[in-house]
Scaffold this motif. Structure first.
Motif, PDB file in Angstrom:
ATOM      1  N   SER A 291       0.831  -1.220   0.000  1.00 40.73           N
ATOM      2  CA  SER A 291       0.000   0.000   0.000  1.00 40.73           C
ATOM      3  C   SER A 291       0.858   1.259   0.000  1.00 40.73           C
ATOM      4  CB  SER A 291      -0.960   0.008   1.206  1.00 40.73           C
ATOM      5  OG  SER A 291      -1.840  -1.098   1.146  1.00 40.73           O
ATOM      6  N   ASP A 292       1.863   1.255  -0.854  1.00 36.76           N
ATOM      7  CA  ASP A 292       2.752   2.406  -0.974  1.00 36.76           C
ATOM      8  C   ASP A 292       1.984   3.551  -1.635  1.00 36.76           C
ATOM      9  OD1 ASP A 292       4.745   4.287  -1.742  1.00 36.76           O
ATOM     10  OD2 ASP A 292       6.249   2.704  -1.911  1.00 36.76           O
ATOM     11  N   PRO A 293       1.816   4.674  -0.958  1.00 37.78           N
ATOM     12  CA  PRO A 293       1.030   5.769  -1.547  1.00 37.78           C
ATOM     13  C   PRO A 293       1.665   6.370  -2.795  1.00 37.78           C
ATOM     14  CG  PRO A 293       2.048   6.454   0.522  1.00 37.78           C
ATOM     15  CD  PRO A 293       2.255   4.980   0.416  1.00 37.78           C
ATOM     16  N   ARG A 294       2.955   6.100  -3.020  1.00 37.32           N
ATOM     17  CA  ARG A 294       3.590   6.605  -4.246  1.00 37.32           C
ATOM     18  C   ARG A 294       3.106   5.865  -5.482  1.00 37.32           C
ATOM     19  NH1 ARG A 294       9.510   6.154  -1.581  1.00 37.32           N
ATOM     20  NH2 ARG A 294       8.408   4.282  -0.849  1.00 37.32           N
ATOM     21  N   LEU A 295       2.453   4.719  -5.295  1.00 36.08           N
ATOM     22  CA  LEU A 295       1.986   3.930  -6.431  1.00 36.08           C
ATOM     23  C   LEU A 295       1.143   4.776  -7.380  1.00 36.08           C
ATOM     24  CD1 LEU A 295       1.781   1.040  -7.697  1.00 36.08           C
ATOM     25  CD2 LEU A 295      -0.330   0.764  -6.388  1.00 36.08           C
ATOM     26  N   ARG A 296       0.188   5.515  -6.838  1.00 35.25           N
ATOM     27  CA  ARG A 296      -0.694   6.316  -7.686  1.00 35.25           C
ATOM     28  C   ARG A 296      -0.004   7.570  -8.228  1.00 35.25           C
ATOM     29  NH1 ARG A 296      -2.852   7.043  -2.384  1.00 35.25           N
ATOM     30  NH2 ARG A 296      -2.819   9.208  -1.620  1.00 35.25           N
ATOM     31  N   LEU A 297       1.105   7.949  -7.591  1.00 37.71           N
ATOM     32  CA  LEU A 297       1.862   9.102  -8.067  1.00 37.71           C
ATOM     33  C   LEU A 297       2.791   8.723  -9.219  1.00 37.71           C
ATOM     34  CD1 LEU A 297       2.904  10.568  -4.586  1.00 37.71           C
ATOM     35  CD2 LEU A 297       0.755  10.933  -5.850  1.00 37.71           C
ATOM     36  N   SER A 417      10.820  11.001   0.979  1.00 37.11           N
ATOM     37  CA  SER A 417      10.543  10.586  -0.397  1.00 37.11           C
ATOM     38  C   SER A 417       9.059  10.714  -0.723  1.00 37.11           C
ATOM     39  CB  SER A 417      11.006   9.139  -0.611  1.00 37.11           C
ATOM     40  OG  SER A 417      10.721   8.708  -1.932  1.00 37.11           O
ATOM     41  N   ILE A 418       8.213  10.202   0.149  1.00 36.89           N
ATOM     42  CA  ILE A 418       6.773  10.248  -0.117  1.00 36.89           C
ATOM     43  C   ILE A 418       6.284  11.695  -0.140  1.00 36.89           C
ATOM     44  CG2 ILE A 418       4.510   9.638   0.809  1.00 36.89           C
ATOM     45  CD1 ILE A 418       5.732   6.974   1.702  1.00 36.89           C
ATOM     46  N   SER A 419       6.770  12.502   0.789  1.00 39.22           N
ATOM     47  CA  SER A 419       6.380  13.912   0.822  1.00 39.22           C
ATOM     48  C   SER A 419       6.853  14.639  -0.435  1.00 39.22           C
ATOM     49  CB  SER A 419       6.965  14.573   2.074  1.00 39.22           C
ATOM     50  OG  SER A 419       6.727  15.962   2.065  1.00 39.22           O
ATOM     51  N   PHE A 420       8.083  14.349  -0.861  1.00 43.62           N
ATOM     52  CA  PHE A 420       8.638  14.991  -2.049  1.00 43.62           C
ATOM     53  C   PHE A 420       7.796  14.675  -3.288  1.00 43.62           C
ATOM     54  CE2 PHE A 420      11.342  14.636  -5.843  1.00 43.62           C
ATOM     55  CZ  PHE A 420      11.851  15.923  -5.918  1.00 43.62           C
ATOM     56  N   TYR A 421       7.505  13.391  -3.489  1.00 36.49           N
ATOM     57  CA  TYR A 421       6.761  13.002  -4.684  1.00 36.49           C
ATOM     58  C   TYR A 421       5.292  13.420  -4.609  1.00 36.49           C
ATOM     59  CZ  TYR A 421      10.649  10.567  -6.805  1.00 36.49           C
ATOM     60  OH  TYR A 421      11.855  10.289  -7.413  1.00 36.49           O
ATOM     61  N   ASP A 422       4.743  13.488  -3.421  1.00 35.29           N
ATOM     62  CA  ASP A 422       3.377  13.966  -3.275  1.00 35.29           C
ATOM     63  C   ASP A 422       3.270  15.415  -3.736  1.00 35.29           C
ATOM     64  OD1 ASP A 422       0.632  13.820  -2.420  1.00 35.29           O
ATOM     65  OD2 ASP A 422       1.203  14.943  -0.634  1.00 35.29           O
ATOM     66  N   ALA A 435      -4.066  13.570  -2.730  1.00 33.82           N
ATOM     67  CA  ALA A 435      -2.981  13.834  -1.788  1.00 33.82           C
ATOM     68  C   ALA A 435      -2.756  12.646  -0.857  1.00 33.82           C
ATOM     69  CB  ALA A 435      -3.296  15.086  -0.968  1.00 33.82           C
ATOM     70  N   VAL A 436      -1.501  12.431  -0.496  1.00 35.11           N
ATOM     71  CA  VAL A 436      -1.141  11.394   0.471  1.00 35.11           C
ATOM     72  C   VAL A 436      -1.547  11.867   1.866  1.00 35.11           C
ATOM     73  CG1 VAL A 436       0.776  10.127   1.519  1.00 35.11           C
ATOM     74  CG2 VAL A 436       0.783  10.588  -0.953  1.00 35.11           C
ATOM     75  N   THR A 437      -2.141  10.978   2.640  1.00 32.82           N
ATOM     76  CA  THR A 437      -2.559  11.321   3.998  1.00 32.82           C
ATOM     77  C   THR A 437      -1.540  10.821   5.017  1.00 32.82           C
ATOM     78  OG1 THR A 437      -3.784   9.265   4.383  1.00 32.82           O
ATOM     79  CG2 THR A 437      -4.959  11.073   3.283  1.00 32.82           C
ATOM     80  N   ALA A 438      -1.576  11.417   6.195  1.00 34.28           N
ATOM     81  CA  ALA A 438      -0.691  10.987   7.280  1.00 34.28           C
ATOM     82  C   ALA A 438      -0.963   9.534   7.649  1.00 34.28           C
ATOM     83  CB  ALA A 438      -0.875  11.898   8.486  1.00 34.28           C
ATOM     84  N   GLY A 439      -2.230   9.139   7.598  1.00 34.32           N
ATOM     85  CA  GLY A 439      -2.577   7.757   7.923  1.00 34.32           C
ATOM     86  C   GLY A 439      -1.969   6.763   6.943  1.00 34.32           C
ATOM     87  N   TYR A 444       1.924   2.556   5.889  1.00 36.85           N
ATOM     88  CA  TYR A 444       2.961   2.030   5.003  1.00 36.85           C
ATOM     89  C   TYR A 444       4.193   1.614   5.795  1.00 36.85           C
ATOM     90  CZ  TYR A 444       6.547   1.925   1.350  1.00 36.85           C
ATOM     91  OH  TYR A 444       7.580   1.549   0.521  1.00 36.85           O
ATOM     92  N   LYS A 445       4.631   2.457   6.703  1.00 43.27           N
ATOM     93  CA  LYS A 445       5.844   2.151   7.477  1.00 43.27           C
ATOM     94  C   LYS A 445       5.617   1.005   8.460  1.00 43.27           C
ATOM     95  CE  LYS A 445       6.496   6.462   8.742  1.00 43.27           C
ATOM     96  NZ  LYS A 445       7.090   7.678   9.356  1.00 43.27           N
ATOM     97  N   ALA A 446       4.344   0.696   8.737  1.00 45.09           N
ATOM     98  CA  ALA A 446       4.032  -0.407   9.645  1.00 45.09           C
ATOM     99  C   ALA A 446       3.822  -1.728   8.917  1.00 45.09           C
ATOM    100  CB  ALA A 446       2.779  -0.068  10.456  1.00 45.09           C
ATOM    101  N   SER A 447       3.835  -1.709   7.583  1.00 42.32           N
ATOM    102  CA  SER A 447       3.626  -2.955   6.841  1.00 42.32           C
ATOM    103  C   SER A 447       4.844  -3.863   7.008  1.00 42.32           C
ATOM    104  CB  SER A 447       3.356  -2.670   5.370  1.00 42.32           C
ATOM    105  OG  SER A 447       4.450  -2.023   4.769  1.00 42.32           O
ATOM    106  N   PRO A 448       4.652  -5.175   7.034  1.00 42.61           N
ATOM    107  CA  PRO A 448       5.732  -6.109   7.384  1.00 42.61           C
ATOM    108  C   PRO A 448       7.001  -5.960   6.549  1.00 42.61           C
ATOM    109  CG  PRO A 448       3.639  -7.243   7.415  1.00 42.61           C
ATOM    110  CD  PRO A 448       3.364  -5.870   6.861  1.00 42.61           C
TER     111      PRO A 448
END
Length: 554
Positions: A291-297, A417-422, A435-439, A444-448
């Motif tokens: 669920s990397d939010p950069r995927l849609r970016l 990185s995520i903030s930059f690309y967002d 827009a990428v959300t804080a949630g 993402y950082k909690a994914s295994p």
């Protein structure tokens, strides 16, 4: 860093005409060794940024059609074919950009300063120093795949210097570049004895902020040290420790990254268009699973919506009741042999004149060409971003080379990185931007596969660096050459490249040609080639793409 809005055409016009000079005179300056026209040093610095980043042939041939295929950052429109790793026509544009144009323009800045009245010269000490930073960066970029270069004596012919500059080995180049960068950083940090002329709006990177230029130079020292680790770990380690020991050398936010921004017209030409390049399956699969939010970016959804499917059903293209997958991000296989087995993926199903269903995702076009489809957004070209630097520091800490906190740097790098690309995606005005959300970032950082694990730290950091190099294909390529990551066994599992049943490695350098009989500098060039050929890692021939330059030691 703030974006300073300039039209590309306006910038070019200014760079050719500032100081009331005529275009013909500017051309004469850049072609006639006997002429030095009266243009201000800071105005010529403006032209250097345009020369460095406005290279549509380099984008088309080197990045889109070569390096991004090799590094599995994209695929061809109909899938990679058997020639993917076998042809390199028009590759290595960077050499022709630096010699003679870009290197000459940056040398002009310093020569113009040297021609000033003695009372004026001290006012340009900082500009004189800053000019060496992009010059070293681009020379490093050229040497990265070419090896030995003329540097110390290059670009001097028009000023009475030699027409046959000597070549320095890559080992010599790294040493002299690092020495000069140290000097530049020290000068930029020291209080000037004389009030300095500012680059101001002629500086399209930092708007004349010398502290940020010192940080860019420090980041460049780190990047070169990372390459040097394979050859001279002791020297590289000393450089790294020296840079990191002084907090003022280090970037602290995305605003301090070394990034070139330009308005929509800068990449409006056809060679910039990325329309025909597909999203790569390995990266898409990994990013989707986490669920990397950069995927849609980074990538476009395919158009298999239920509404479009219903239209296709009405035309008899699918059975009644067909339900589409909820997943609309679908990457293309990379290996040509695999492509043959799924060739139907690349066949569009025409519903009507306005709709053709297409399975495989494309790159987000406006991240590369904001003008695409009538867009009006901003361009961005990262050289060394804040995230780049954080991931370098995380890798160095994970290896025990520094005492910094690798885990903290790793997570900070992801955030950056995520903030930059967002922000870049918002500025580029993606058609489907959300827009990428804080949630999302927290999840993402909690994914295994993303949660930091010391035993897997180097792989994790490399994967995040690779994803972060979405707009820096040369650095993704260098990352693989440095670390071997990502590969077929890493969490982000890039494919083994199979062509007609044979496993292929990816190229590692440019194909270098022998000097022609008309080359005035043939003797020096041949001597440099002979020296490089003495290293067995260089390859079986000078045009061997699978050979290695000096830094890329086996």
């Amino acid at each position: 860093m703030k974006f300073y809005k300039y039209s590309y055409l306006a910038i070019l016009a200014v760079s050719l005409a500032l100081g009331s000079c005529k275009k013909s005179a500017f051309v004469e300056l850049n072609t006639d060794p006997g002429v030095l026209y009266s243009i201000k040093p800071e105005e010529q610095f403006l032209n250097a940024a345009i020369q460095a980043h406005g290279q549509d042939f380099e984008q088309f041939y080197d990045n889109y059609r070569r390096i991004m295929f090799w590094t599995q950052q994209s695929t061809a429109n109909a899938g990679n074919g058997s020639v993917t790793l076998k042809t390199v026509g028009n590759f290595n544009s960077r050499y022709g950009v630096f010699y003679p144009t870009l290197g000459s323009v940056l040398t002009d800045v310093q020569v113009l300063i040297s021609k000033l009245p003695d009372a004026e010269k001290p006012k340009y000490d900082q500009i004189n120093a800053i000019a060496d930073i992009p010059k070293i960066y681009y020379a490093f970029y050229v040497s990265d795949i070419n090896g030995s270069l003329p540097y110390t004596e290059a670009f001097q012919a028009r000023y009475g210097g030699t027409l046959t500059p000597k070549y320095e080995t890559q080992q010599e180049l790294y040493a002299l570049w690092d020495k000069r960068l140290k000097e530049v950083i020290a000068l930029l940090k020291a209080p000037p004895a004389t009030a300095q002329v500012s680059l101001g709006k002629n500086d399209l990177y930092f708007h004349g902020d010398v502290a940020l230029w010192a940080k860019a130079a420090s980041a460049l020292r780190l990047r070169m040290a990372m390459r040097l680790m394979k050859r001279d770990e002791a020297t590289a380690t000393a450089i790294v420790k020296e840079v990191i020991a002084d907090a003022s050398n280090l970037m602290t936010s995305n605003a301090e990254g070394w990034v070139f921004y330009a308005d929509v017209s800068f990449t409006a030409g056809g060679n910039w268009a990325p329309d025909e390049f597909r999203a790569p399956k390995p990266t898409v699969d990994f990013m989707f699973a986490q669920s990397d939010p950069r995927l849609r970016l980074f990538y476009k959804k395919n158009n298999y919506t239920q509404a479009n499917m219903n239209a296709a059903i009405a035309k008899g293209l699918y059975p009644a009741g067909t339900i589409v997958s909820a997943r609309q991000y679908v990457g293309a296989p990379v290996s040509p042999d695999v492509v043959k087995t799924v060739s139907s993926w690349f066949v569009q199903k025409k519903v009507d004149d306005n709709l053709a269903l297409d399975t495989v995702s494309y790159l987000q076009w406006r991240m590369f060409q904001p003008a695409n489809g009538g867009g009006t957004g901003k361009n961005f070209f990262p050289l060394i971003s804040y995230a780049d630097e954080l991931f370098m520091r995380a890798e160095l800490a994970a290896k025990g080379i520094t005492t910094e906190d690798a885990q903290a740097l790793y997570y900070a790098g992801i955030d950056a990185s995520i903030s930059f690309y967002d922000k870049a995606a918002a500025d580029a005005k993606l058609e489907d931007y959300t827009a990428v959300t804080a949630g999302e970032l927290t999840a993402y950082k909690a994914s295994p596969a993303i949660m930091y694990s010391a035993p897997k730290a180097l792989e994790q950091i490399a994967i995040q660096s690779y994803i972060n190099f979405f707009k820096q294909p040369n650095e993704a390529w260098a990352l693989y050459k440095r670390t071997g990551y990502p590969n077929a066994t890493t969490a982000l599992a890039n494919e083994n490249i199979m062509i007609d049943g044979t496993l292929y490695q990816i190229p590692r350098r440019a194909a270098i040609s022998a000097p022609s009989t008309s080359d005035l500098n043939a003797t020096n060039k041949q001597a440099a080639l002979d020296n490089m050929k003495a290293d067995p890692d260089f390859g079986t021939a000078i045009d061997d793409l699978y050979g290695r330059v000096w830094w890329d030691k086996k």
